[in-house]
Design an enzyme around this catalytic site. Structure first.
Site, PDB file in Angstrom:
ATOM      1  N   ASP A  61     -31.046 -10.817  -3.258  1.00 32.08           N
ATOM      2  CA  ASP A  61     -31.753 -11.737  -2.071  1.00 32.08           C
ATOM      3  C   ASP A  61     -31.467 -13.788  -2.776  1.00 32.08           C
ATOM      4  O   ASP A  61     -31.072 -13.311  -4.054  1.00 32.08           O
ATOM      5  CB  ASP A  61     -33.311 -11.330  -2.100  1.00 32.08           C
ATOM      6  CG  ASP A  61     -33.732 -12.038  -1.487  1.00 32.08           C
ATOM      7  OD1 ASP A  61     -33.312 -13.156  -0.108  1.00 32.08           O
ATOM      8  OD2 ASP A  61     -35.418 -12.609  -1.676  1.00 32.08           O
ATOM      9  N   ASP A  80     -34.177 -16.059  -2.189  1.00 29.47           N
ATOM     10  CA  ASP A  80     -35.874 -16.748  -2.467  1.00 29.47           C
ATOM     11  C   ASP A  80     -36.941 -16.053  -3.119  1.00 29.47           C
ATOM     12  O   ASP A  80     -36.850 -14.505  -2.700  1.00 29.47           O
ATOM     13  CB  ASP A  80     -36.534 -16.957  -0.780  1.00 29.47           C
ATOM     14  CG  ASP A  80     -35.771 -18.160  -0.597  1.00 29.47           C
ATOM     15  OD1 ASP A  80     -35.657 -19.263  -1.643  1.00 29.47           O
ATOM     16  OD2 ASP A  80     -34.974 -18.190   0.947  1.00 29.47           O
TER      17      ASP A  80
HETATM   18  C1  XBP Z   1     -36.926 -15.697   1.934  1.00 29.48           C
HETATM   19  C2  XBP Z   1     -37.451 -16.222   3.828  1.00 29.48           C
HETATM   20  C3  XBP Z   1     -36.952 -17.843   4.267  1.00 29.48           C
HETATM   21  C4  XBP Z   1     -37.503 -18.992   2.894  1.00 29.48           C
HETATM   22  C5  XBP Z   1     -36.407 -20.162   4.104  1.00 29.48           C
HETATM   23  O1  XBP Z   1     -36.488 -14.328   2.820  1.00 29.48           O
HETATM   24  O2  XBP Z   1     -37.986 -16.031   4.537  1.00 29.48           O
HETATM   25  O3  XBP Z   1     -37.591 -18.532   5.505  1.00 29.48           O
HETATM   26  O4  XBP Z   1     -38.462 -18.795   3.018  1.00 29.48           O
HETATM   27  O5  XBP Z   1     -35.326 -20.590   3.951  1.00 29.48           O
HETATM   28  P1  XBP Z   1     -35.456 -13.528   1.782  1.00 29.48           P
HETATM   29  P2  XBP Z   1     -35.059 -21.824   5.997  1.00 29.48           P
HETATM   30  O6  XBP Z   1     -35.957 -14.002   0.844  1.00 29.48           O
HETATM   31  O7  XBP Z   1     -36.107 -12.189   2.229  1.00 29.48           O
HETATM   32  O8  XBP Z   1     -34.435 -13.303   2.638  1.00 29.48           O
HETATM   33  O9  XBP Z   1     -36.278 -21.891   5.892  1.00 29.48           O
HETATM   34  O10 XBP Z   1     -33.895 -21.762   5.351  1.00 29.48           O
HETATM   35  O11 XBP Z   1     -35.251 -20.354   7.201  1.00 29.48           O
HETATM   36 MG    MG Z   2     -36.400 -12.785  -0.966  1.00 29.37          MG
END
Ligand code: XBP
Ligand code: MG
Length: 254
Positions: A10, A12
């Site tokens: 992953d 973020d």
């Molecule tokens: C991460 C997210 C993303 C970011 C923003 O979830 O939910 O939406 O917050 O990215 P994970 P965008 O780590 O579970 O993948 O604004 O580009 O959608």
């Molecule tokens: Mg995440």
């Protein structure tokens, strides 16, 4: 015997702590650009995070906090416009270096490459954000370290649906029992588990109190030789930082 062949990451919260000082600030800057007097606090953003995907998060916020706001020409197009500006701000924040990689991430990626473990990314975020983050933290050539990068908008459903993981496995022609996933959130863990992946969780600032039932191990971060991890649940033997040897141990369920 089944061997460990790949790590699926992953982005973020897992590669870097991007939400509070990255995505949140970028959304607030996009609101200011659009002359909207809205500001997502650290706390409010934490609530909104249960909705994965920036465009989806914007639409949820609108319906919860500004149900009378007239989004033009329609809500989806409005969200896409604000989100585009938000992505520009996010990339600028990445380039400013406000989101360094989490402890142990670079070390583990380098060791995995050395040992022939294949790498992939399965994320909800926009591909441009991943590219910017990897380039800033590891250099432009690091993009080639990852055999596939699957992002939320490339599949029918975002996490907690398993789609990004299933797509990554399919593109790599790999069965889940040869892989380990790395996640930081409950939504991400559910996504990986629905793809039948054993999952290592490194909880992040926003997710530390979440329920990680089903994870192979839960750590506060991957750790470094001089910065040991703390084990939230699971068994790390004598290890104080996460390396390929520990990955193999967890993979075999030792
Ligand atoms: C991460 C997210 C993303 C970011 C923003 O979830 O939910 O939406 O917050 O990215 P994970 P965008 O780590 O579970 O993948 O604004 O580009 O959608
Ligand atoms: Mg995440």
């Amino acid at each position: 015997m089944t061997t460990l062949e790949a790590f699926l990451f992953d982005v973020d919260g897992t590669l870097a702590d991007t939400e509070r000082d990255g995505h949140r600030i970028a959304f607030n800057r996009a609101f200011a650009d659009a002359n909207l007097p809205w500001e997502w606090s650290v706390e409010r953003y934490g609530e909104l995070l249960t909705t994965t995907g920036g465009k989806e998060r914007l639409q949820r916020y609108l319906s919860e906090s500004h149900p009378d706001f007239e989004a033009t020409p329609d809500v989806k197009t409005w969200a896409a416009t604000i989100h585009k500006a938000k992505t520009t701000h996010f990339k600028a924040l990445v380039r400013d270096g406000v989101m360094p990689l989490r402890p142990g991430v670079k070390r583990l990626l380098l060791e995995a490459r050395e040992q022939g473990i294949r790498l992939a990314i399965a994320t909800t975020t926009t591909p441009e954000n991943v590219t910017a983050l990897l380039e800033a933290a590891l250099g432009a050539e690091s993009l080639s370290w990852f055999e596939v990068i699957v992002a939320g908008d490339m599949v029918p459903a975002k996490k907690p649906a398993p789609d990004v993981y299933l797509a990554a496995l399919e593109k790599m022609n790999l069965a889940p029992e040869h892989c380990l996933a790395f996640e930081d959130s409950r939504q991400g863990l559910i996504s990986a588990m629905r793809a039948s992946l054993k999952t290592v969780v490194t909880s992040s600032s926003y997710t530390q109190n979440e329920d990680f039932t089903g994870a192979a191990i839960v750590l506060n971060h991957l750790g470094e030789p001089n910065n040991p991890f703390q084990i939230v649940s699971g068994n790390a033997g004598n290890a104080t930082y996460f390396d390929v040897a520990l990955a193999n141990q967890i993979f075999k369920g030792e």
